[in-house]
Write a protein that holds these residues in place. Structure first.
Motif, mmCIF file in Angstrom:
data_model
loop_
_atom_site.group_PDB
_atom_site.id
_atom_site.type_symbol
_atom_site.label_atom_id
_atom_site.label_comp_id
_atom_site.label_asym_id
_atom_site.label_seq_id
_atom_site.Cartn_x
_atom_site.Cartn_y
_atom_site.Cartn_z
ATOM 1 N N PHE A 1 3.619 5.698 -12.931
ATOM 2 C CA PHE A 1 3.183 4.193 -11.929
ATOM 3 C C PHE A 1 1.552 3.921 -11.590
ATOM 4 N N ASP A 2 0.984 5.211 -10.792
ATOM 5 C CA ASP A 2 -0.349 4.295 -10.505
ATOM 6 C C ASP A 2 -0.720 3.507 -11.208
ATOM 7 N N ASP A 3 -0.870 4.289 -13.170
ATOM 8 C CA ASP A 3 -1.499 3.176 -13.636
ATOM 9 C C ASP A 3 -1.434 2.244 -14.027
ATOM 10 N N ASN A 4 -0.053 1.956 -14.923
ATOM 11 C CA ASN A 4 0.615 0.853 -14.993
ATOM 12 C C ASN A 4 2.225 0.860 -14.396
ATOM 13 N N ALA A 5 1.751 0.314 -13.455
ATOM 14 C CA ALA A 5 3.885 0.571 -12.819
ATOM 15 C C ALA A 5 5.158 -0.497 -13.763
ATOM 16 N N PHE A 6 4.188 -1.435 -13.471
ATOM 17 C CA PHE A 6 4.952 -2.269 -14.297
ATOM 18 C C PHE A 6 5.407 -2.310 -16.278
ATOM 19 N N ARG A 7 4.664 -1.737 -16.932
ATOM 20 C CA ARG A 7 4.922 -0.840 -17.441
ATOM 21 C C ARG A 7 5.467 0.468 -17.889
ATOM 22 N N SER A 8 5.554 1.299 -16.530
ATOM 23 C CA SER A 8 6.525 2.644 -15.973
ATOM 24 C C SER A 8 8.002 1.885 -15.887
ATOM 25 N N LEU A 9 7.921 1.232 -15.448
ATOM 26 C CA LEU A 9 9.601 0.768 -15.046
ATOM 27 C C LEU A 9 10.205 1.046 -16.712
ATOM 28 N N ASP A 10 9.753 0.398 -17.735
ATOM 29 C CA ASP A 10 10.698 0.346 -18.772
ATOM 30 C C ASP A 10 10.002 1.748 -19.818
ATOM 31 N N ARG A 11 9.190 2.180 -19.610
ATOM 32 C CA ARG A 11 8.645 3.783 -20.449
ATOM 33 C C ARG A 11 9.551 5.168 -19.354
ATOM 34 N N VAL A 12 9.121 4.714 -17.884
ATOM 35 C CA VAL A 12 9.938 5.908 -17.307
ATOM 36 C C VAL A 12 11.096 5.613 -16.176
ATOM 37 N N ASP B 1 10.964 11.164 -6.556
ATOM 38 C CA ASP B 1 10.619 12.777 -7.066
ATOM 39 C C ASP B 1 10.825 13.091 -8.257
ATOM 40 N N MET B 2 9.530 13.301 -8.625
ATOM 41 C CA MET B 2 9.324 13.056 -10.581
ATOM 42 C C MET B 2 7.678 13.667 -10.854
ATOM 43 N N ALA B 3 7.784 14.310 -11.725
ATOM 44 C CA ALA B 3 6.687 15.442 -12.657
ATOM 45 C C ALA B 3 5.317 14.072 -11.666
ATOM 46 N N PRO B 4 4.207 15.415 -11.696
ATOM 47 C CA PRO B 4 3.228 14.791 -11.483
ATOM 48 C C PRO B 4 2.404 13.972 -12.415
ATOM 49 N N ASP B 5 2.678 13.864 -13.990
ATOM 50 C CA ASP B 5 2.291 13.217 -14.908
ATOM 51 C C ASP B 5 2.826 11.310 -15.071
ATOM 52 N N MET B 6 4.242 12.264 -14.084
ATOM 53 C CA MET B 6 5.083 10.308 -14.576
ATOM 54 C C MET B 6 4.280 9.176 -12.940
ATOM 55 N N LEU B 7 4.568 10.245 -12.031
ATOM 56 C CA LEU B 7 3.278 9.541 -10.779
ATOM 57 C C LEU B 7 2.647 8.926 -11.297
ATOM 58 N N GLU B 8 2.059 9.549 -11.761
ATOM 59 C CA GLU B 8 -0.473 9.119 -12.559
ATOM 60 C C GLU B 8 0.615 7.486 -13.176
ATOM 61 N N GLY C 1 0.582 -1.310 0.460
ATOM 62 C CA GLY C 1 0.103 -0.340 0.343
ATOM 63 C C GLY C 1 1.105 1.012 0.058
ATOM 64 N N ASP C 2 1.916 1.099 -0.084
ATOM 65 C CA ASP C 2 3.134 2.687 -0.407
ATOM 66 C C ASP C 2 2.393 3.306 -1.688
ATOM 67 N N PRO C 3 2.220 4.444 -1.102
ATOM 68 C CA PRO C 3 2.517 5.193 -2.422
ATOM 69 C C PRO C 3 3.511 5.541 -3.561
ATOM 70 N N TRP C 4 4.056 5.660 -4.692
ATOM 71 C CA TRP C 4 4.879 5.836 -5.841
ATOM 72 C C TRP C 4 5.726 6.944 -5.196
ATOM 73 N N SER C 5 4.281 8.109 -5.072
ATOM 74 C CA SER C 5 4.583 9.615 -4.483
ATOM 75 C C SER C 5 5.466 9.974 -3.528
ATOM 76 N N ALA C 6 5.578 8.405 -2.007
ATOM 77 C CA ALA C 6 5.841 8.274 -0.900
ATOM 78 C C ALA C 6 7.724 7.765 -1.149
#
Length: 226
Positions: free
Chosen positions: A194-205, A185-192, A177-182
Motif C-alpha cells: 500500500f505504501d508503494d502503490n495504494a491504488f494498485r493494492s486496492l485491487d490486489r490486496v 491489521d495486515m502483514a508488513p508486506d501487505m502494508l508495504e 498524511g495518515d499511514p496505512w498502518s494506522a
C-alpha cells in the motif's frame, strides 16, 4: 482492474435476483424518485440522461446474501435504487476507479464493508459497516445523508461526505498524511504494498480480502470513540 472474484478463495459476487425489483427506464426512475435533485451524476443540468438507459428498482427492502458488486462486469443496467432498507451480508464494492453503476438507498443500510470508486453512492438513511468504508480516486461520489457507524472511514482523493454523525475514525491516506498502518491489521508486506502503490493494492490486496469476508481494520479501531 482485475476482477476481485479472480482472487483465490473469494466467492463470486451474487447479482440480485430478477424477482427482486423491476427494470425501469433511467429517465422515469430519475423523475419518480427525484434522483436528479439528490445525486450529482443524475442531475440533468450537469449531464444528459441516456434515454435508452435502464436501472433496477426495488420498492421496499432488499437483502443480499453475499457481496454487492457495482461494476460493469456484473450489471446490465445503469444503477440500483432501493427505496427501503438494504442489508448486504457481505461487502458493497465498486472496484472500477472511473465509473460504475450508481447506488441509491432511501432507508438504512447494513454491510460488512463499503468500497466506492468511480460510481456514485448515496445512502440517505443511517449506515452501519462492520469493517472498512473507503472511497478511492476522484471520479466518484460517496455520500452518507445521515449517521455513519464504521470503525474506519478512509478517503483516497475521493468526494466522501458524511452529513450526519460519524461513529468511528476518519483517515486521509493520500493528502492527510495518515499511514496505512494506522488503519489496517495486515502483514508488513501487505502494508508495504500500500505504501508503494495504494491504488494498485486496492485491487490486489484489499478488495479480495473484504469480499472474502476477512476483517482488515485494526482491532483498536473497533473500540468506541472516546
Amino acid at each position: 482492474m482485475t476482477s476481485p472474484s479472480d482472487a483465490p478463495g473469494v466467492p463470486a459476487p451474487l447479482p440480485i435476483a430478477p424477482e427482486q425489483g423491476e427494470r425501469m427506464g433511467l429517465v422515469e426512475a430519475v423523475a419518480r424518485y427525484a434522483l436528479g435533485e439528490r445525486m450529482i451524476s443524475l442531475d440533468p443540468a450537469r449531464a444528459a440522461l441516456d434515454p435508452g438507459g435502464a436501472v433496477r428498482v426495488v420498492e421496499g427492502d432488499l437483502t443480499i446474501d453475499g457481496n454487492l458488486c457495482l461494476d460493469w462486469d456484473y450489471w446490465q443496467t445503469l444503477g440500483l435504487v432501493v427505496t427501503g432498507d438494504l442489508q448486504v451480508n457481505g461487502a458493497i464494492v465498486n472496484a472500477e476507479m472511473e465509473s460504475g453503476p450508481f447506488l441509491f438507498v432511501g432507508g438504512r443500510t447494513r454491510a460488512g464493508a463499503i468500497i466506492a470508486g468511480g460510481a456514485e453512492f448515496l445512502f440517505e438513511g443511517d449506515v452501519q459497516a462492520d469493517d472498512i468504508v473507503l472511497g478511492h480516486y476522484n471520479d466518484g461520489v460517496l455520500t452518507f445523508g445521515a449517521a455513519l457507524r464504521a470503525p474506519a472511514v478512509v478517503t483516497m482523493d475521493h468526494h466522501l461526505e458524511i452529513r450526519g454523525r460519524l461513529e468511528g475514525r476518519r483517515f486521509d491516506t493520500l493528502f492527510g498524511g495518515d499511514p496505512w498502518s494506522a488503519v489496517f491489521d495486515m502483514a508488513p508486506d501487505m502494508l508495504e504494498a500500500f505504501d508503494d502503490n495504494a491504488f494498485r493494492s486496492l485491487d490486489r490486496v484489499l478488495i479480495p480480502q473484504v469480499m472474502a469476508g476477512r476483517p482488515v481494520v485494526r482491532d483498536d479501531l473497533r473500540q468506541p470513540v472516546g
